[in-house]
Design an enzyme around this catalytic site. Structure first.
Site, PDB file in Angstrom:
ATOM      1  N   ASP A  11      48.042  47.708  39.934  1.00 60.84           N
ATOM      2  CA  ASP A  11      47.549  47.847  41.319  1.00 60.84           C
ATOM      3  C   ASP A  11      47.755  46.490  42.002  1.00 60.84           C
ATOM      4  OD1 ASP A  11      45.587  46.614  39.754  1.00 60.84           O
ATOM      5  OD2 ASP A  11      43.921  47.452  40.898  1.00 60.84           O
ATOM      6  N   ASP A  16      48.023  41.068  38.781  1.00 55.73           N
ATOM      7  CA  ASP A  16      49.060  42.028  38.387  1.00 55.73           C
ATOM      8  C   ASP A  16      50.436  41.410  38.620  1.00 55.73           C
ATOM      9  OD1 ASP A  16      47.474  44.984  38.570  1.00 55.73           O
ATOM     10  OD2 ASP A  16      46.711  43.417  39.871  1.00 55.73           O
ATOM     11  N   VAL A 129      46.866  48.030  33.696  1.00 48.19           N
ATOM     12  CA  VAL A 129      46.033  46.888  34.099  1.00 48.19           C
ATOM     13  C   VAL A 129      45.399  47.188  35.458  1.00 48.19           C
ATOM     14  CG1 VAL A 129      47.316  45.208  32.703  1.00 48.19           C
ATOM     15  CG2 VAL A 129      48.084  45.685  35.029  1.00 48.19           C
ATOM     16  N   HIS A 248      43.679  37.970  34.732  1.00 48.96           N
ATOM     17  CA  HIS A 248      43.377  39.025  33.764  1.00 48.96           C
ATOM     18  C   HIS A 248      44.611  39.750  33.220  1.00 48.96           C
ATOM     19  CE1 HIS A 248      39.294  38.731  35.476  1.00 48.96           C
ATOM     20  NE2 HIS A 248      39.863  38.845  36.662  1.00 48.96           N
ATOM     21  N   ASP A 249      45.379  40.349  34.139  1.00 52.87           N
ATOM     22  CA  ASP A 249      46.400  41.308  33.722  1.00 52.87           C
ATOM     23  C   ASP A 249      47.524  40.645  32.930  1.00 52.87           C
ATOM     24  OD1 ASP A 249      44.798  42.968  35.166  1.00 52.87           O
ATOM     25  OD2 ASP A 249      46.164  43.192  36.863  1.00 52.87           O
TER      26      ASP A 249
HETATM   27  C1  BDR Z   1      40.935  43.634  37.127  1.00 55.42           C
HETATM   28  O1  BDR Z   1      40.579  44.128  38.425  1.00 55.42           O
HETATM   29  C2  BDR Z   1      41.590  43.836  39.334  1.00 55.42           C
HETATM   30  O2  BDR Z   1      41.047  43.318  40.513  1.00 55.42           O
HETATM   31  C3  BDR Z   1      42.531  42.884  38.667  1.00 55.42           C
HETATM   32  O3  BDR Z   1      43.862  43.104  39.102  1.00 55.42           O
HETATM   33  C4  BDR Z   1      42.360  43.160  37.213  1.00 55.42           C
HETATM   34  O4  BDR Z   1      43.226  44.183  36.774  1.00 55.42           O
HETATM   35  C5  BDR Z   1      39.937  42.574  36.742  1.00 55.42           C
HETATM   36  O5  BDR Z   1      38.651  43.093  36.758  1.00 55.42           O
HETATM   37 CA    CA Z   2      45.063  44.911  38.173  1.00 56.62          CA
END
Ligand code: BDR
Ligand code: CA
Length: 317
Positions: A11, A16, A129, A248-249
């Protein structure tokens, strides 16, 4: 050695985007396609951003299949404006890289997932993700997906940490029913990378400058995306160390080429779909109280140095 094939469900989104670039550029990976879904921004913007990022790093050959614009069940989505505003601050609607000259692929994300896994004998790792809407829809139409996917690597959930509510992480909260379907499906291997791990792989302003100094399109874009994340996190959701952000991703993609980036424990994971205060929470049974067979390898630790080294090495190309 054969490259590891993967499909990224995204997303896009600032983190990402870094995951997409890592998957598109690392020589040990073969990015078969990207699928997009409602999440950080409305799905059409996720698609547009994914196309932009791939083209920007010289991978206009990777198809982008647009997925679902709504969660499976909930009527109160797309994600409410107040939450979008929060996500909007972290991600923006359109990423600061040039518009792509091409269009999304004709087949929808769910069609692409089903047709790819139905027709291939290749082992293709699935890496969602984002909210799990596309994956749950594909599973519902094609339950044998669980046998066809060698490993599903999910960014989502949190044990000690929530980010969208005190209890829940955004991707799982964004479509809890879909997430419940995915965790209950009998995939051959589920690797879960929750906030507990991604908050260990924090990236700093100094790291951004090292990325920028690479002088490559990916290095500069990563520095811009991550620098923006740091600024917003410092303002609205400060990390344990100020001036840093999780990406994160990208940790999920990093794990594919360097498994030592995360440290996992094998545990049972379920998703809360009804709790007034806890909807979207991942219930990670760390003390084996539920009596259910563990089905996930859950990351609780991540190695920030290894992760950063991988970003630098890959984006130098
Ligand atoms: C996740 O939420 C999204 O906002 C980020 O892209 C990540 O995948 C982190 O909580
Ligand atoms: Ca994401």
């Amino acid at each position: 050695m054969a490259r590891r094939k993967l499909i990224l469900d995204v997303d896009t989104g600032t983190d990402d985007a870094v995951a997409v670039m890592l998957a598109a550029l690392h020589p040990a990976l073969d990015l078969v396609g990207c699928t997009t879904v409602n999440g950080n921004v409305e799905v059409q913007y996720c698609t547009d951003n994914t196309l932009r990022v791939l083209d920007h790093v010289g991978r206009p050959d990777v198809p982008v299949h647009e997925g679902l614009a709504r969660p499976l069940v909930r009527p109160d989505f797309p994600i409410p404006r107040a939450v979008r505003d929060l996500a909007g601050q972290i991600h923006g609607r359109t990423l600061p890289v040039p518009l792509s000259a091409r269009r999304k692929a004709d087949a929808s994300a769910v069609e692409f997932l089903i047709e790819t896994y139905r027709s291939t004998t290749d082992e293709i790792t699935l890496v969602p993700v984002a909210p799990l809407t596309n994956i749950a829809a594909a599973l519902t139409l094609y339950p044998r997906l669980v046998d066809r996917v060698p490993e599903i690597v999910i960014m989502g959930g949190g044990h000690e940490i929530g980010n969208i509510t005190p209890s829940a992480e955004f991707n799982i909260w964004g479509d809890p029913e879909a997430a419940a379907i995915v965790f209950a499906a009998k995939f051959r291997k589920i690797t879960l990378v929750p906030l507990d791990a991604t908050h260990r792989a924090l990236v700093s302003y100094d790291d951004c400058e090292r990325l920028r100094a690479l002088g490559t399109p990916a290095g500069r874009a990563a520095a811009d995306f991550i620098g923006h994340r740091i600024q917003v996190h410092d303002e609205i959701q400060r990390m344990a160390v100020a001036g840093t952000t999780p990406v994160h991703d990208a940790v999920c993609v990093g794990y594919l080429v360097d498994p030592a980036i995360i440290t996992t424990r094998r545990l049972h994971v379920a998703v809360e779909t009804t709790g007034t205060l806890t909807v979207g929470r991942t219930i990670i049974d760390t003390h084996f109280r539920g009596g259910q067979e563990p089905q996930c390898d859950v990351a609780f630790e991540a190695d920030a140095r290894r992760f950063m080294a991988l970003l630098l090495e890959t984006f130098a190309r």
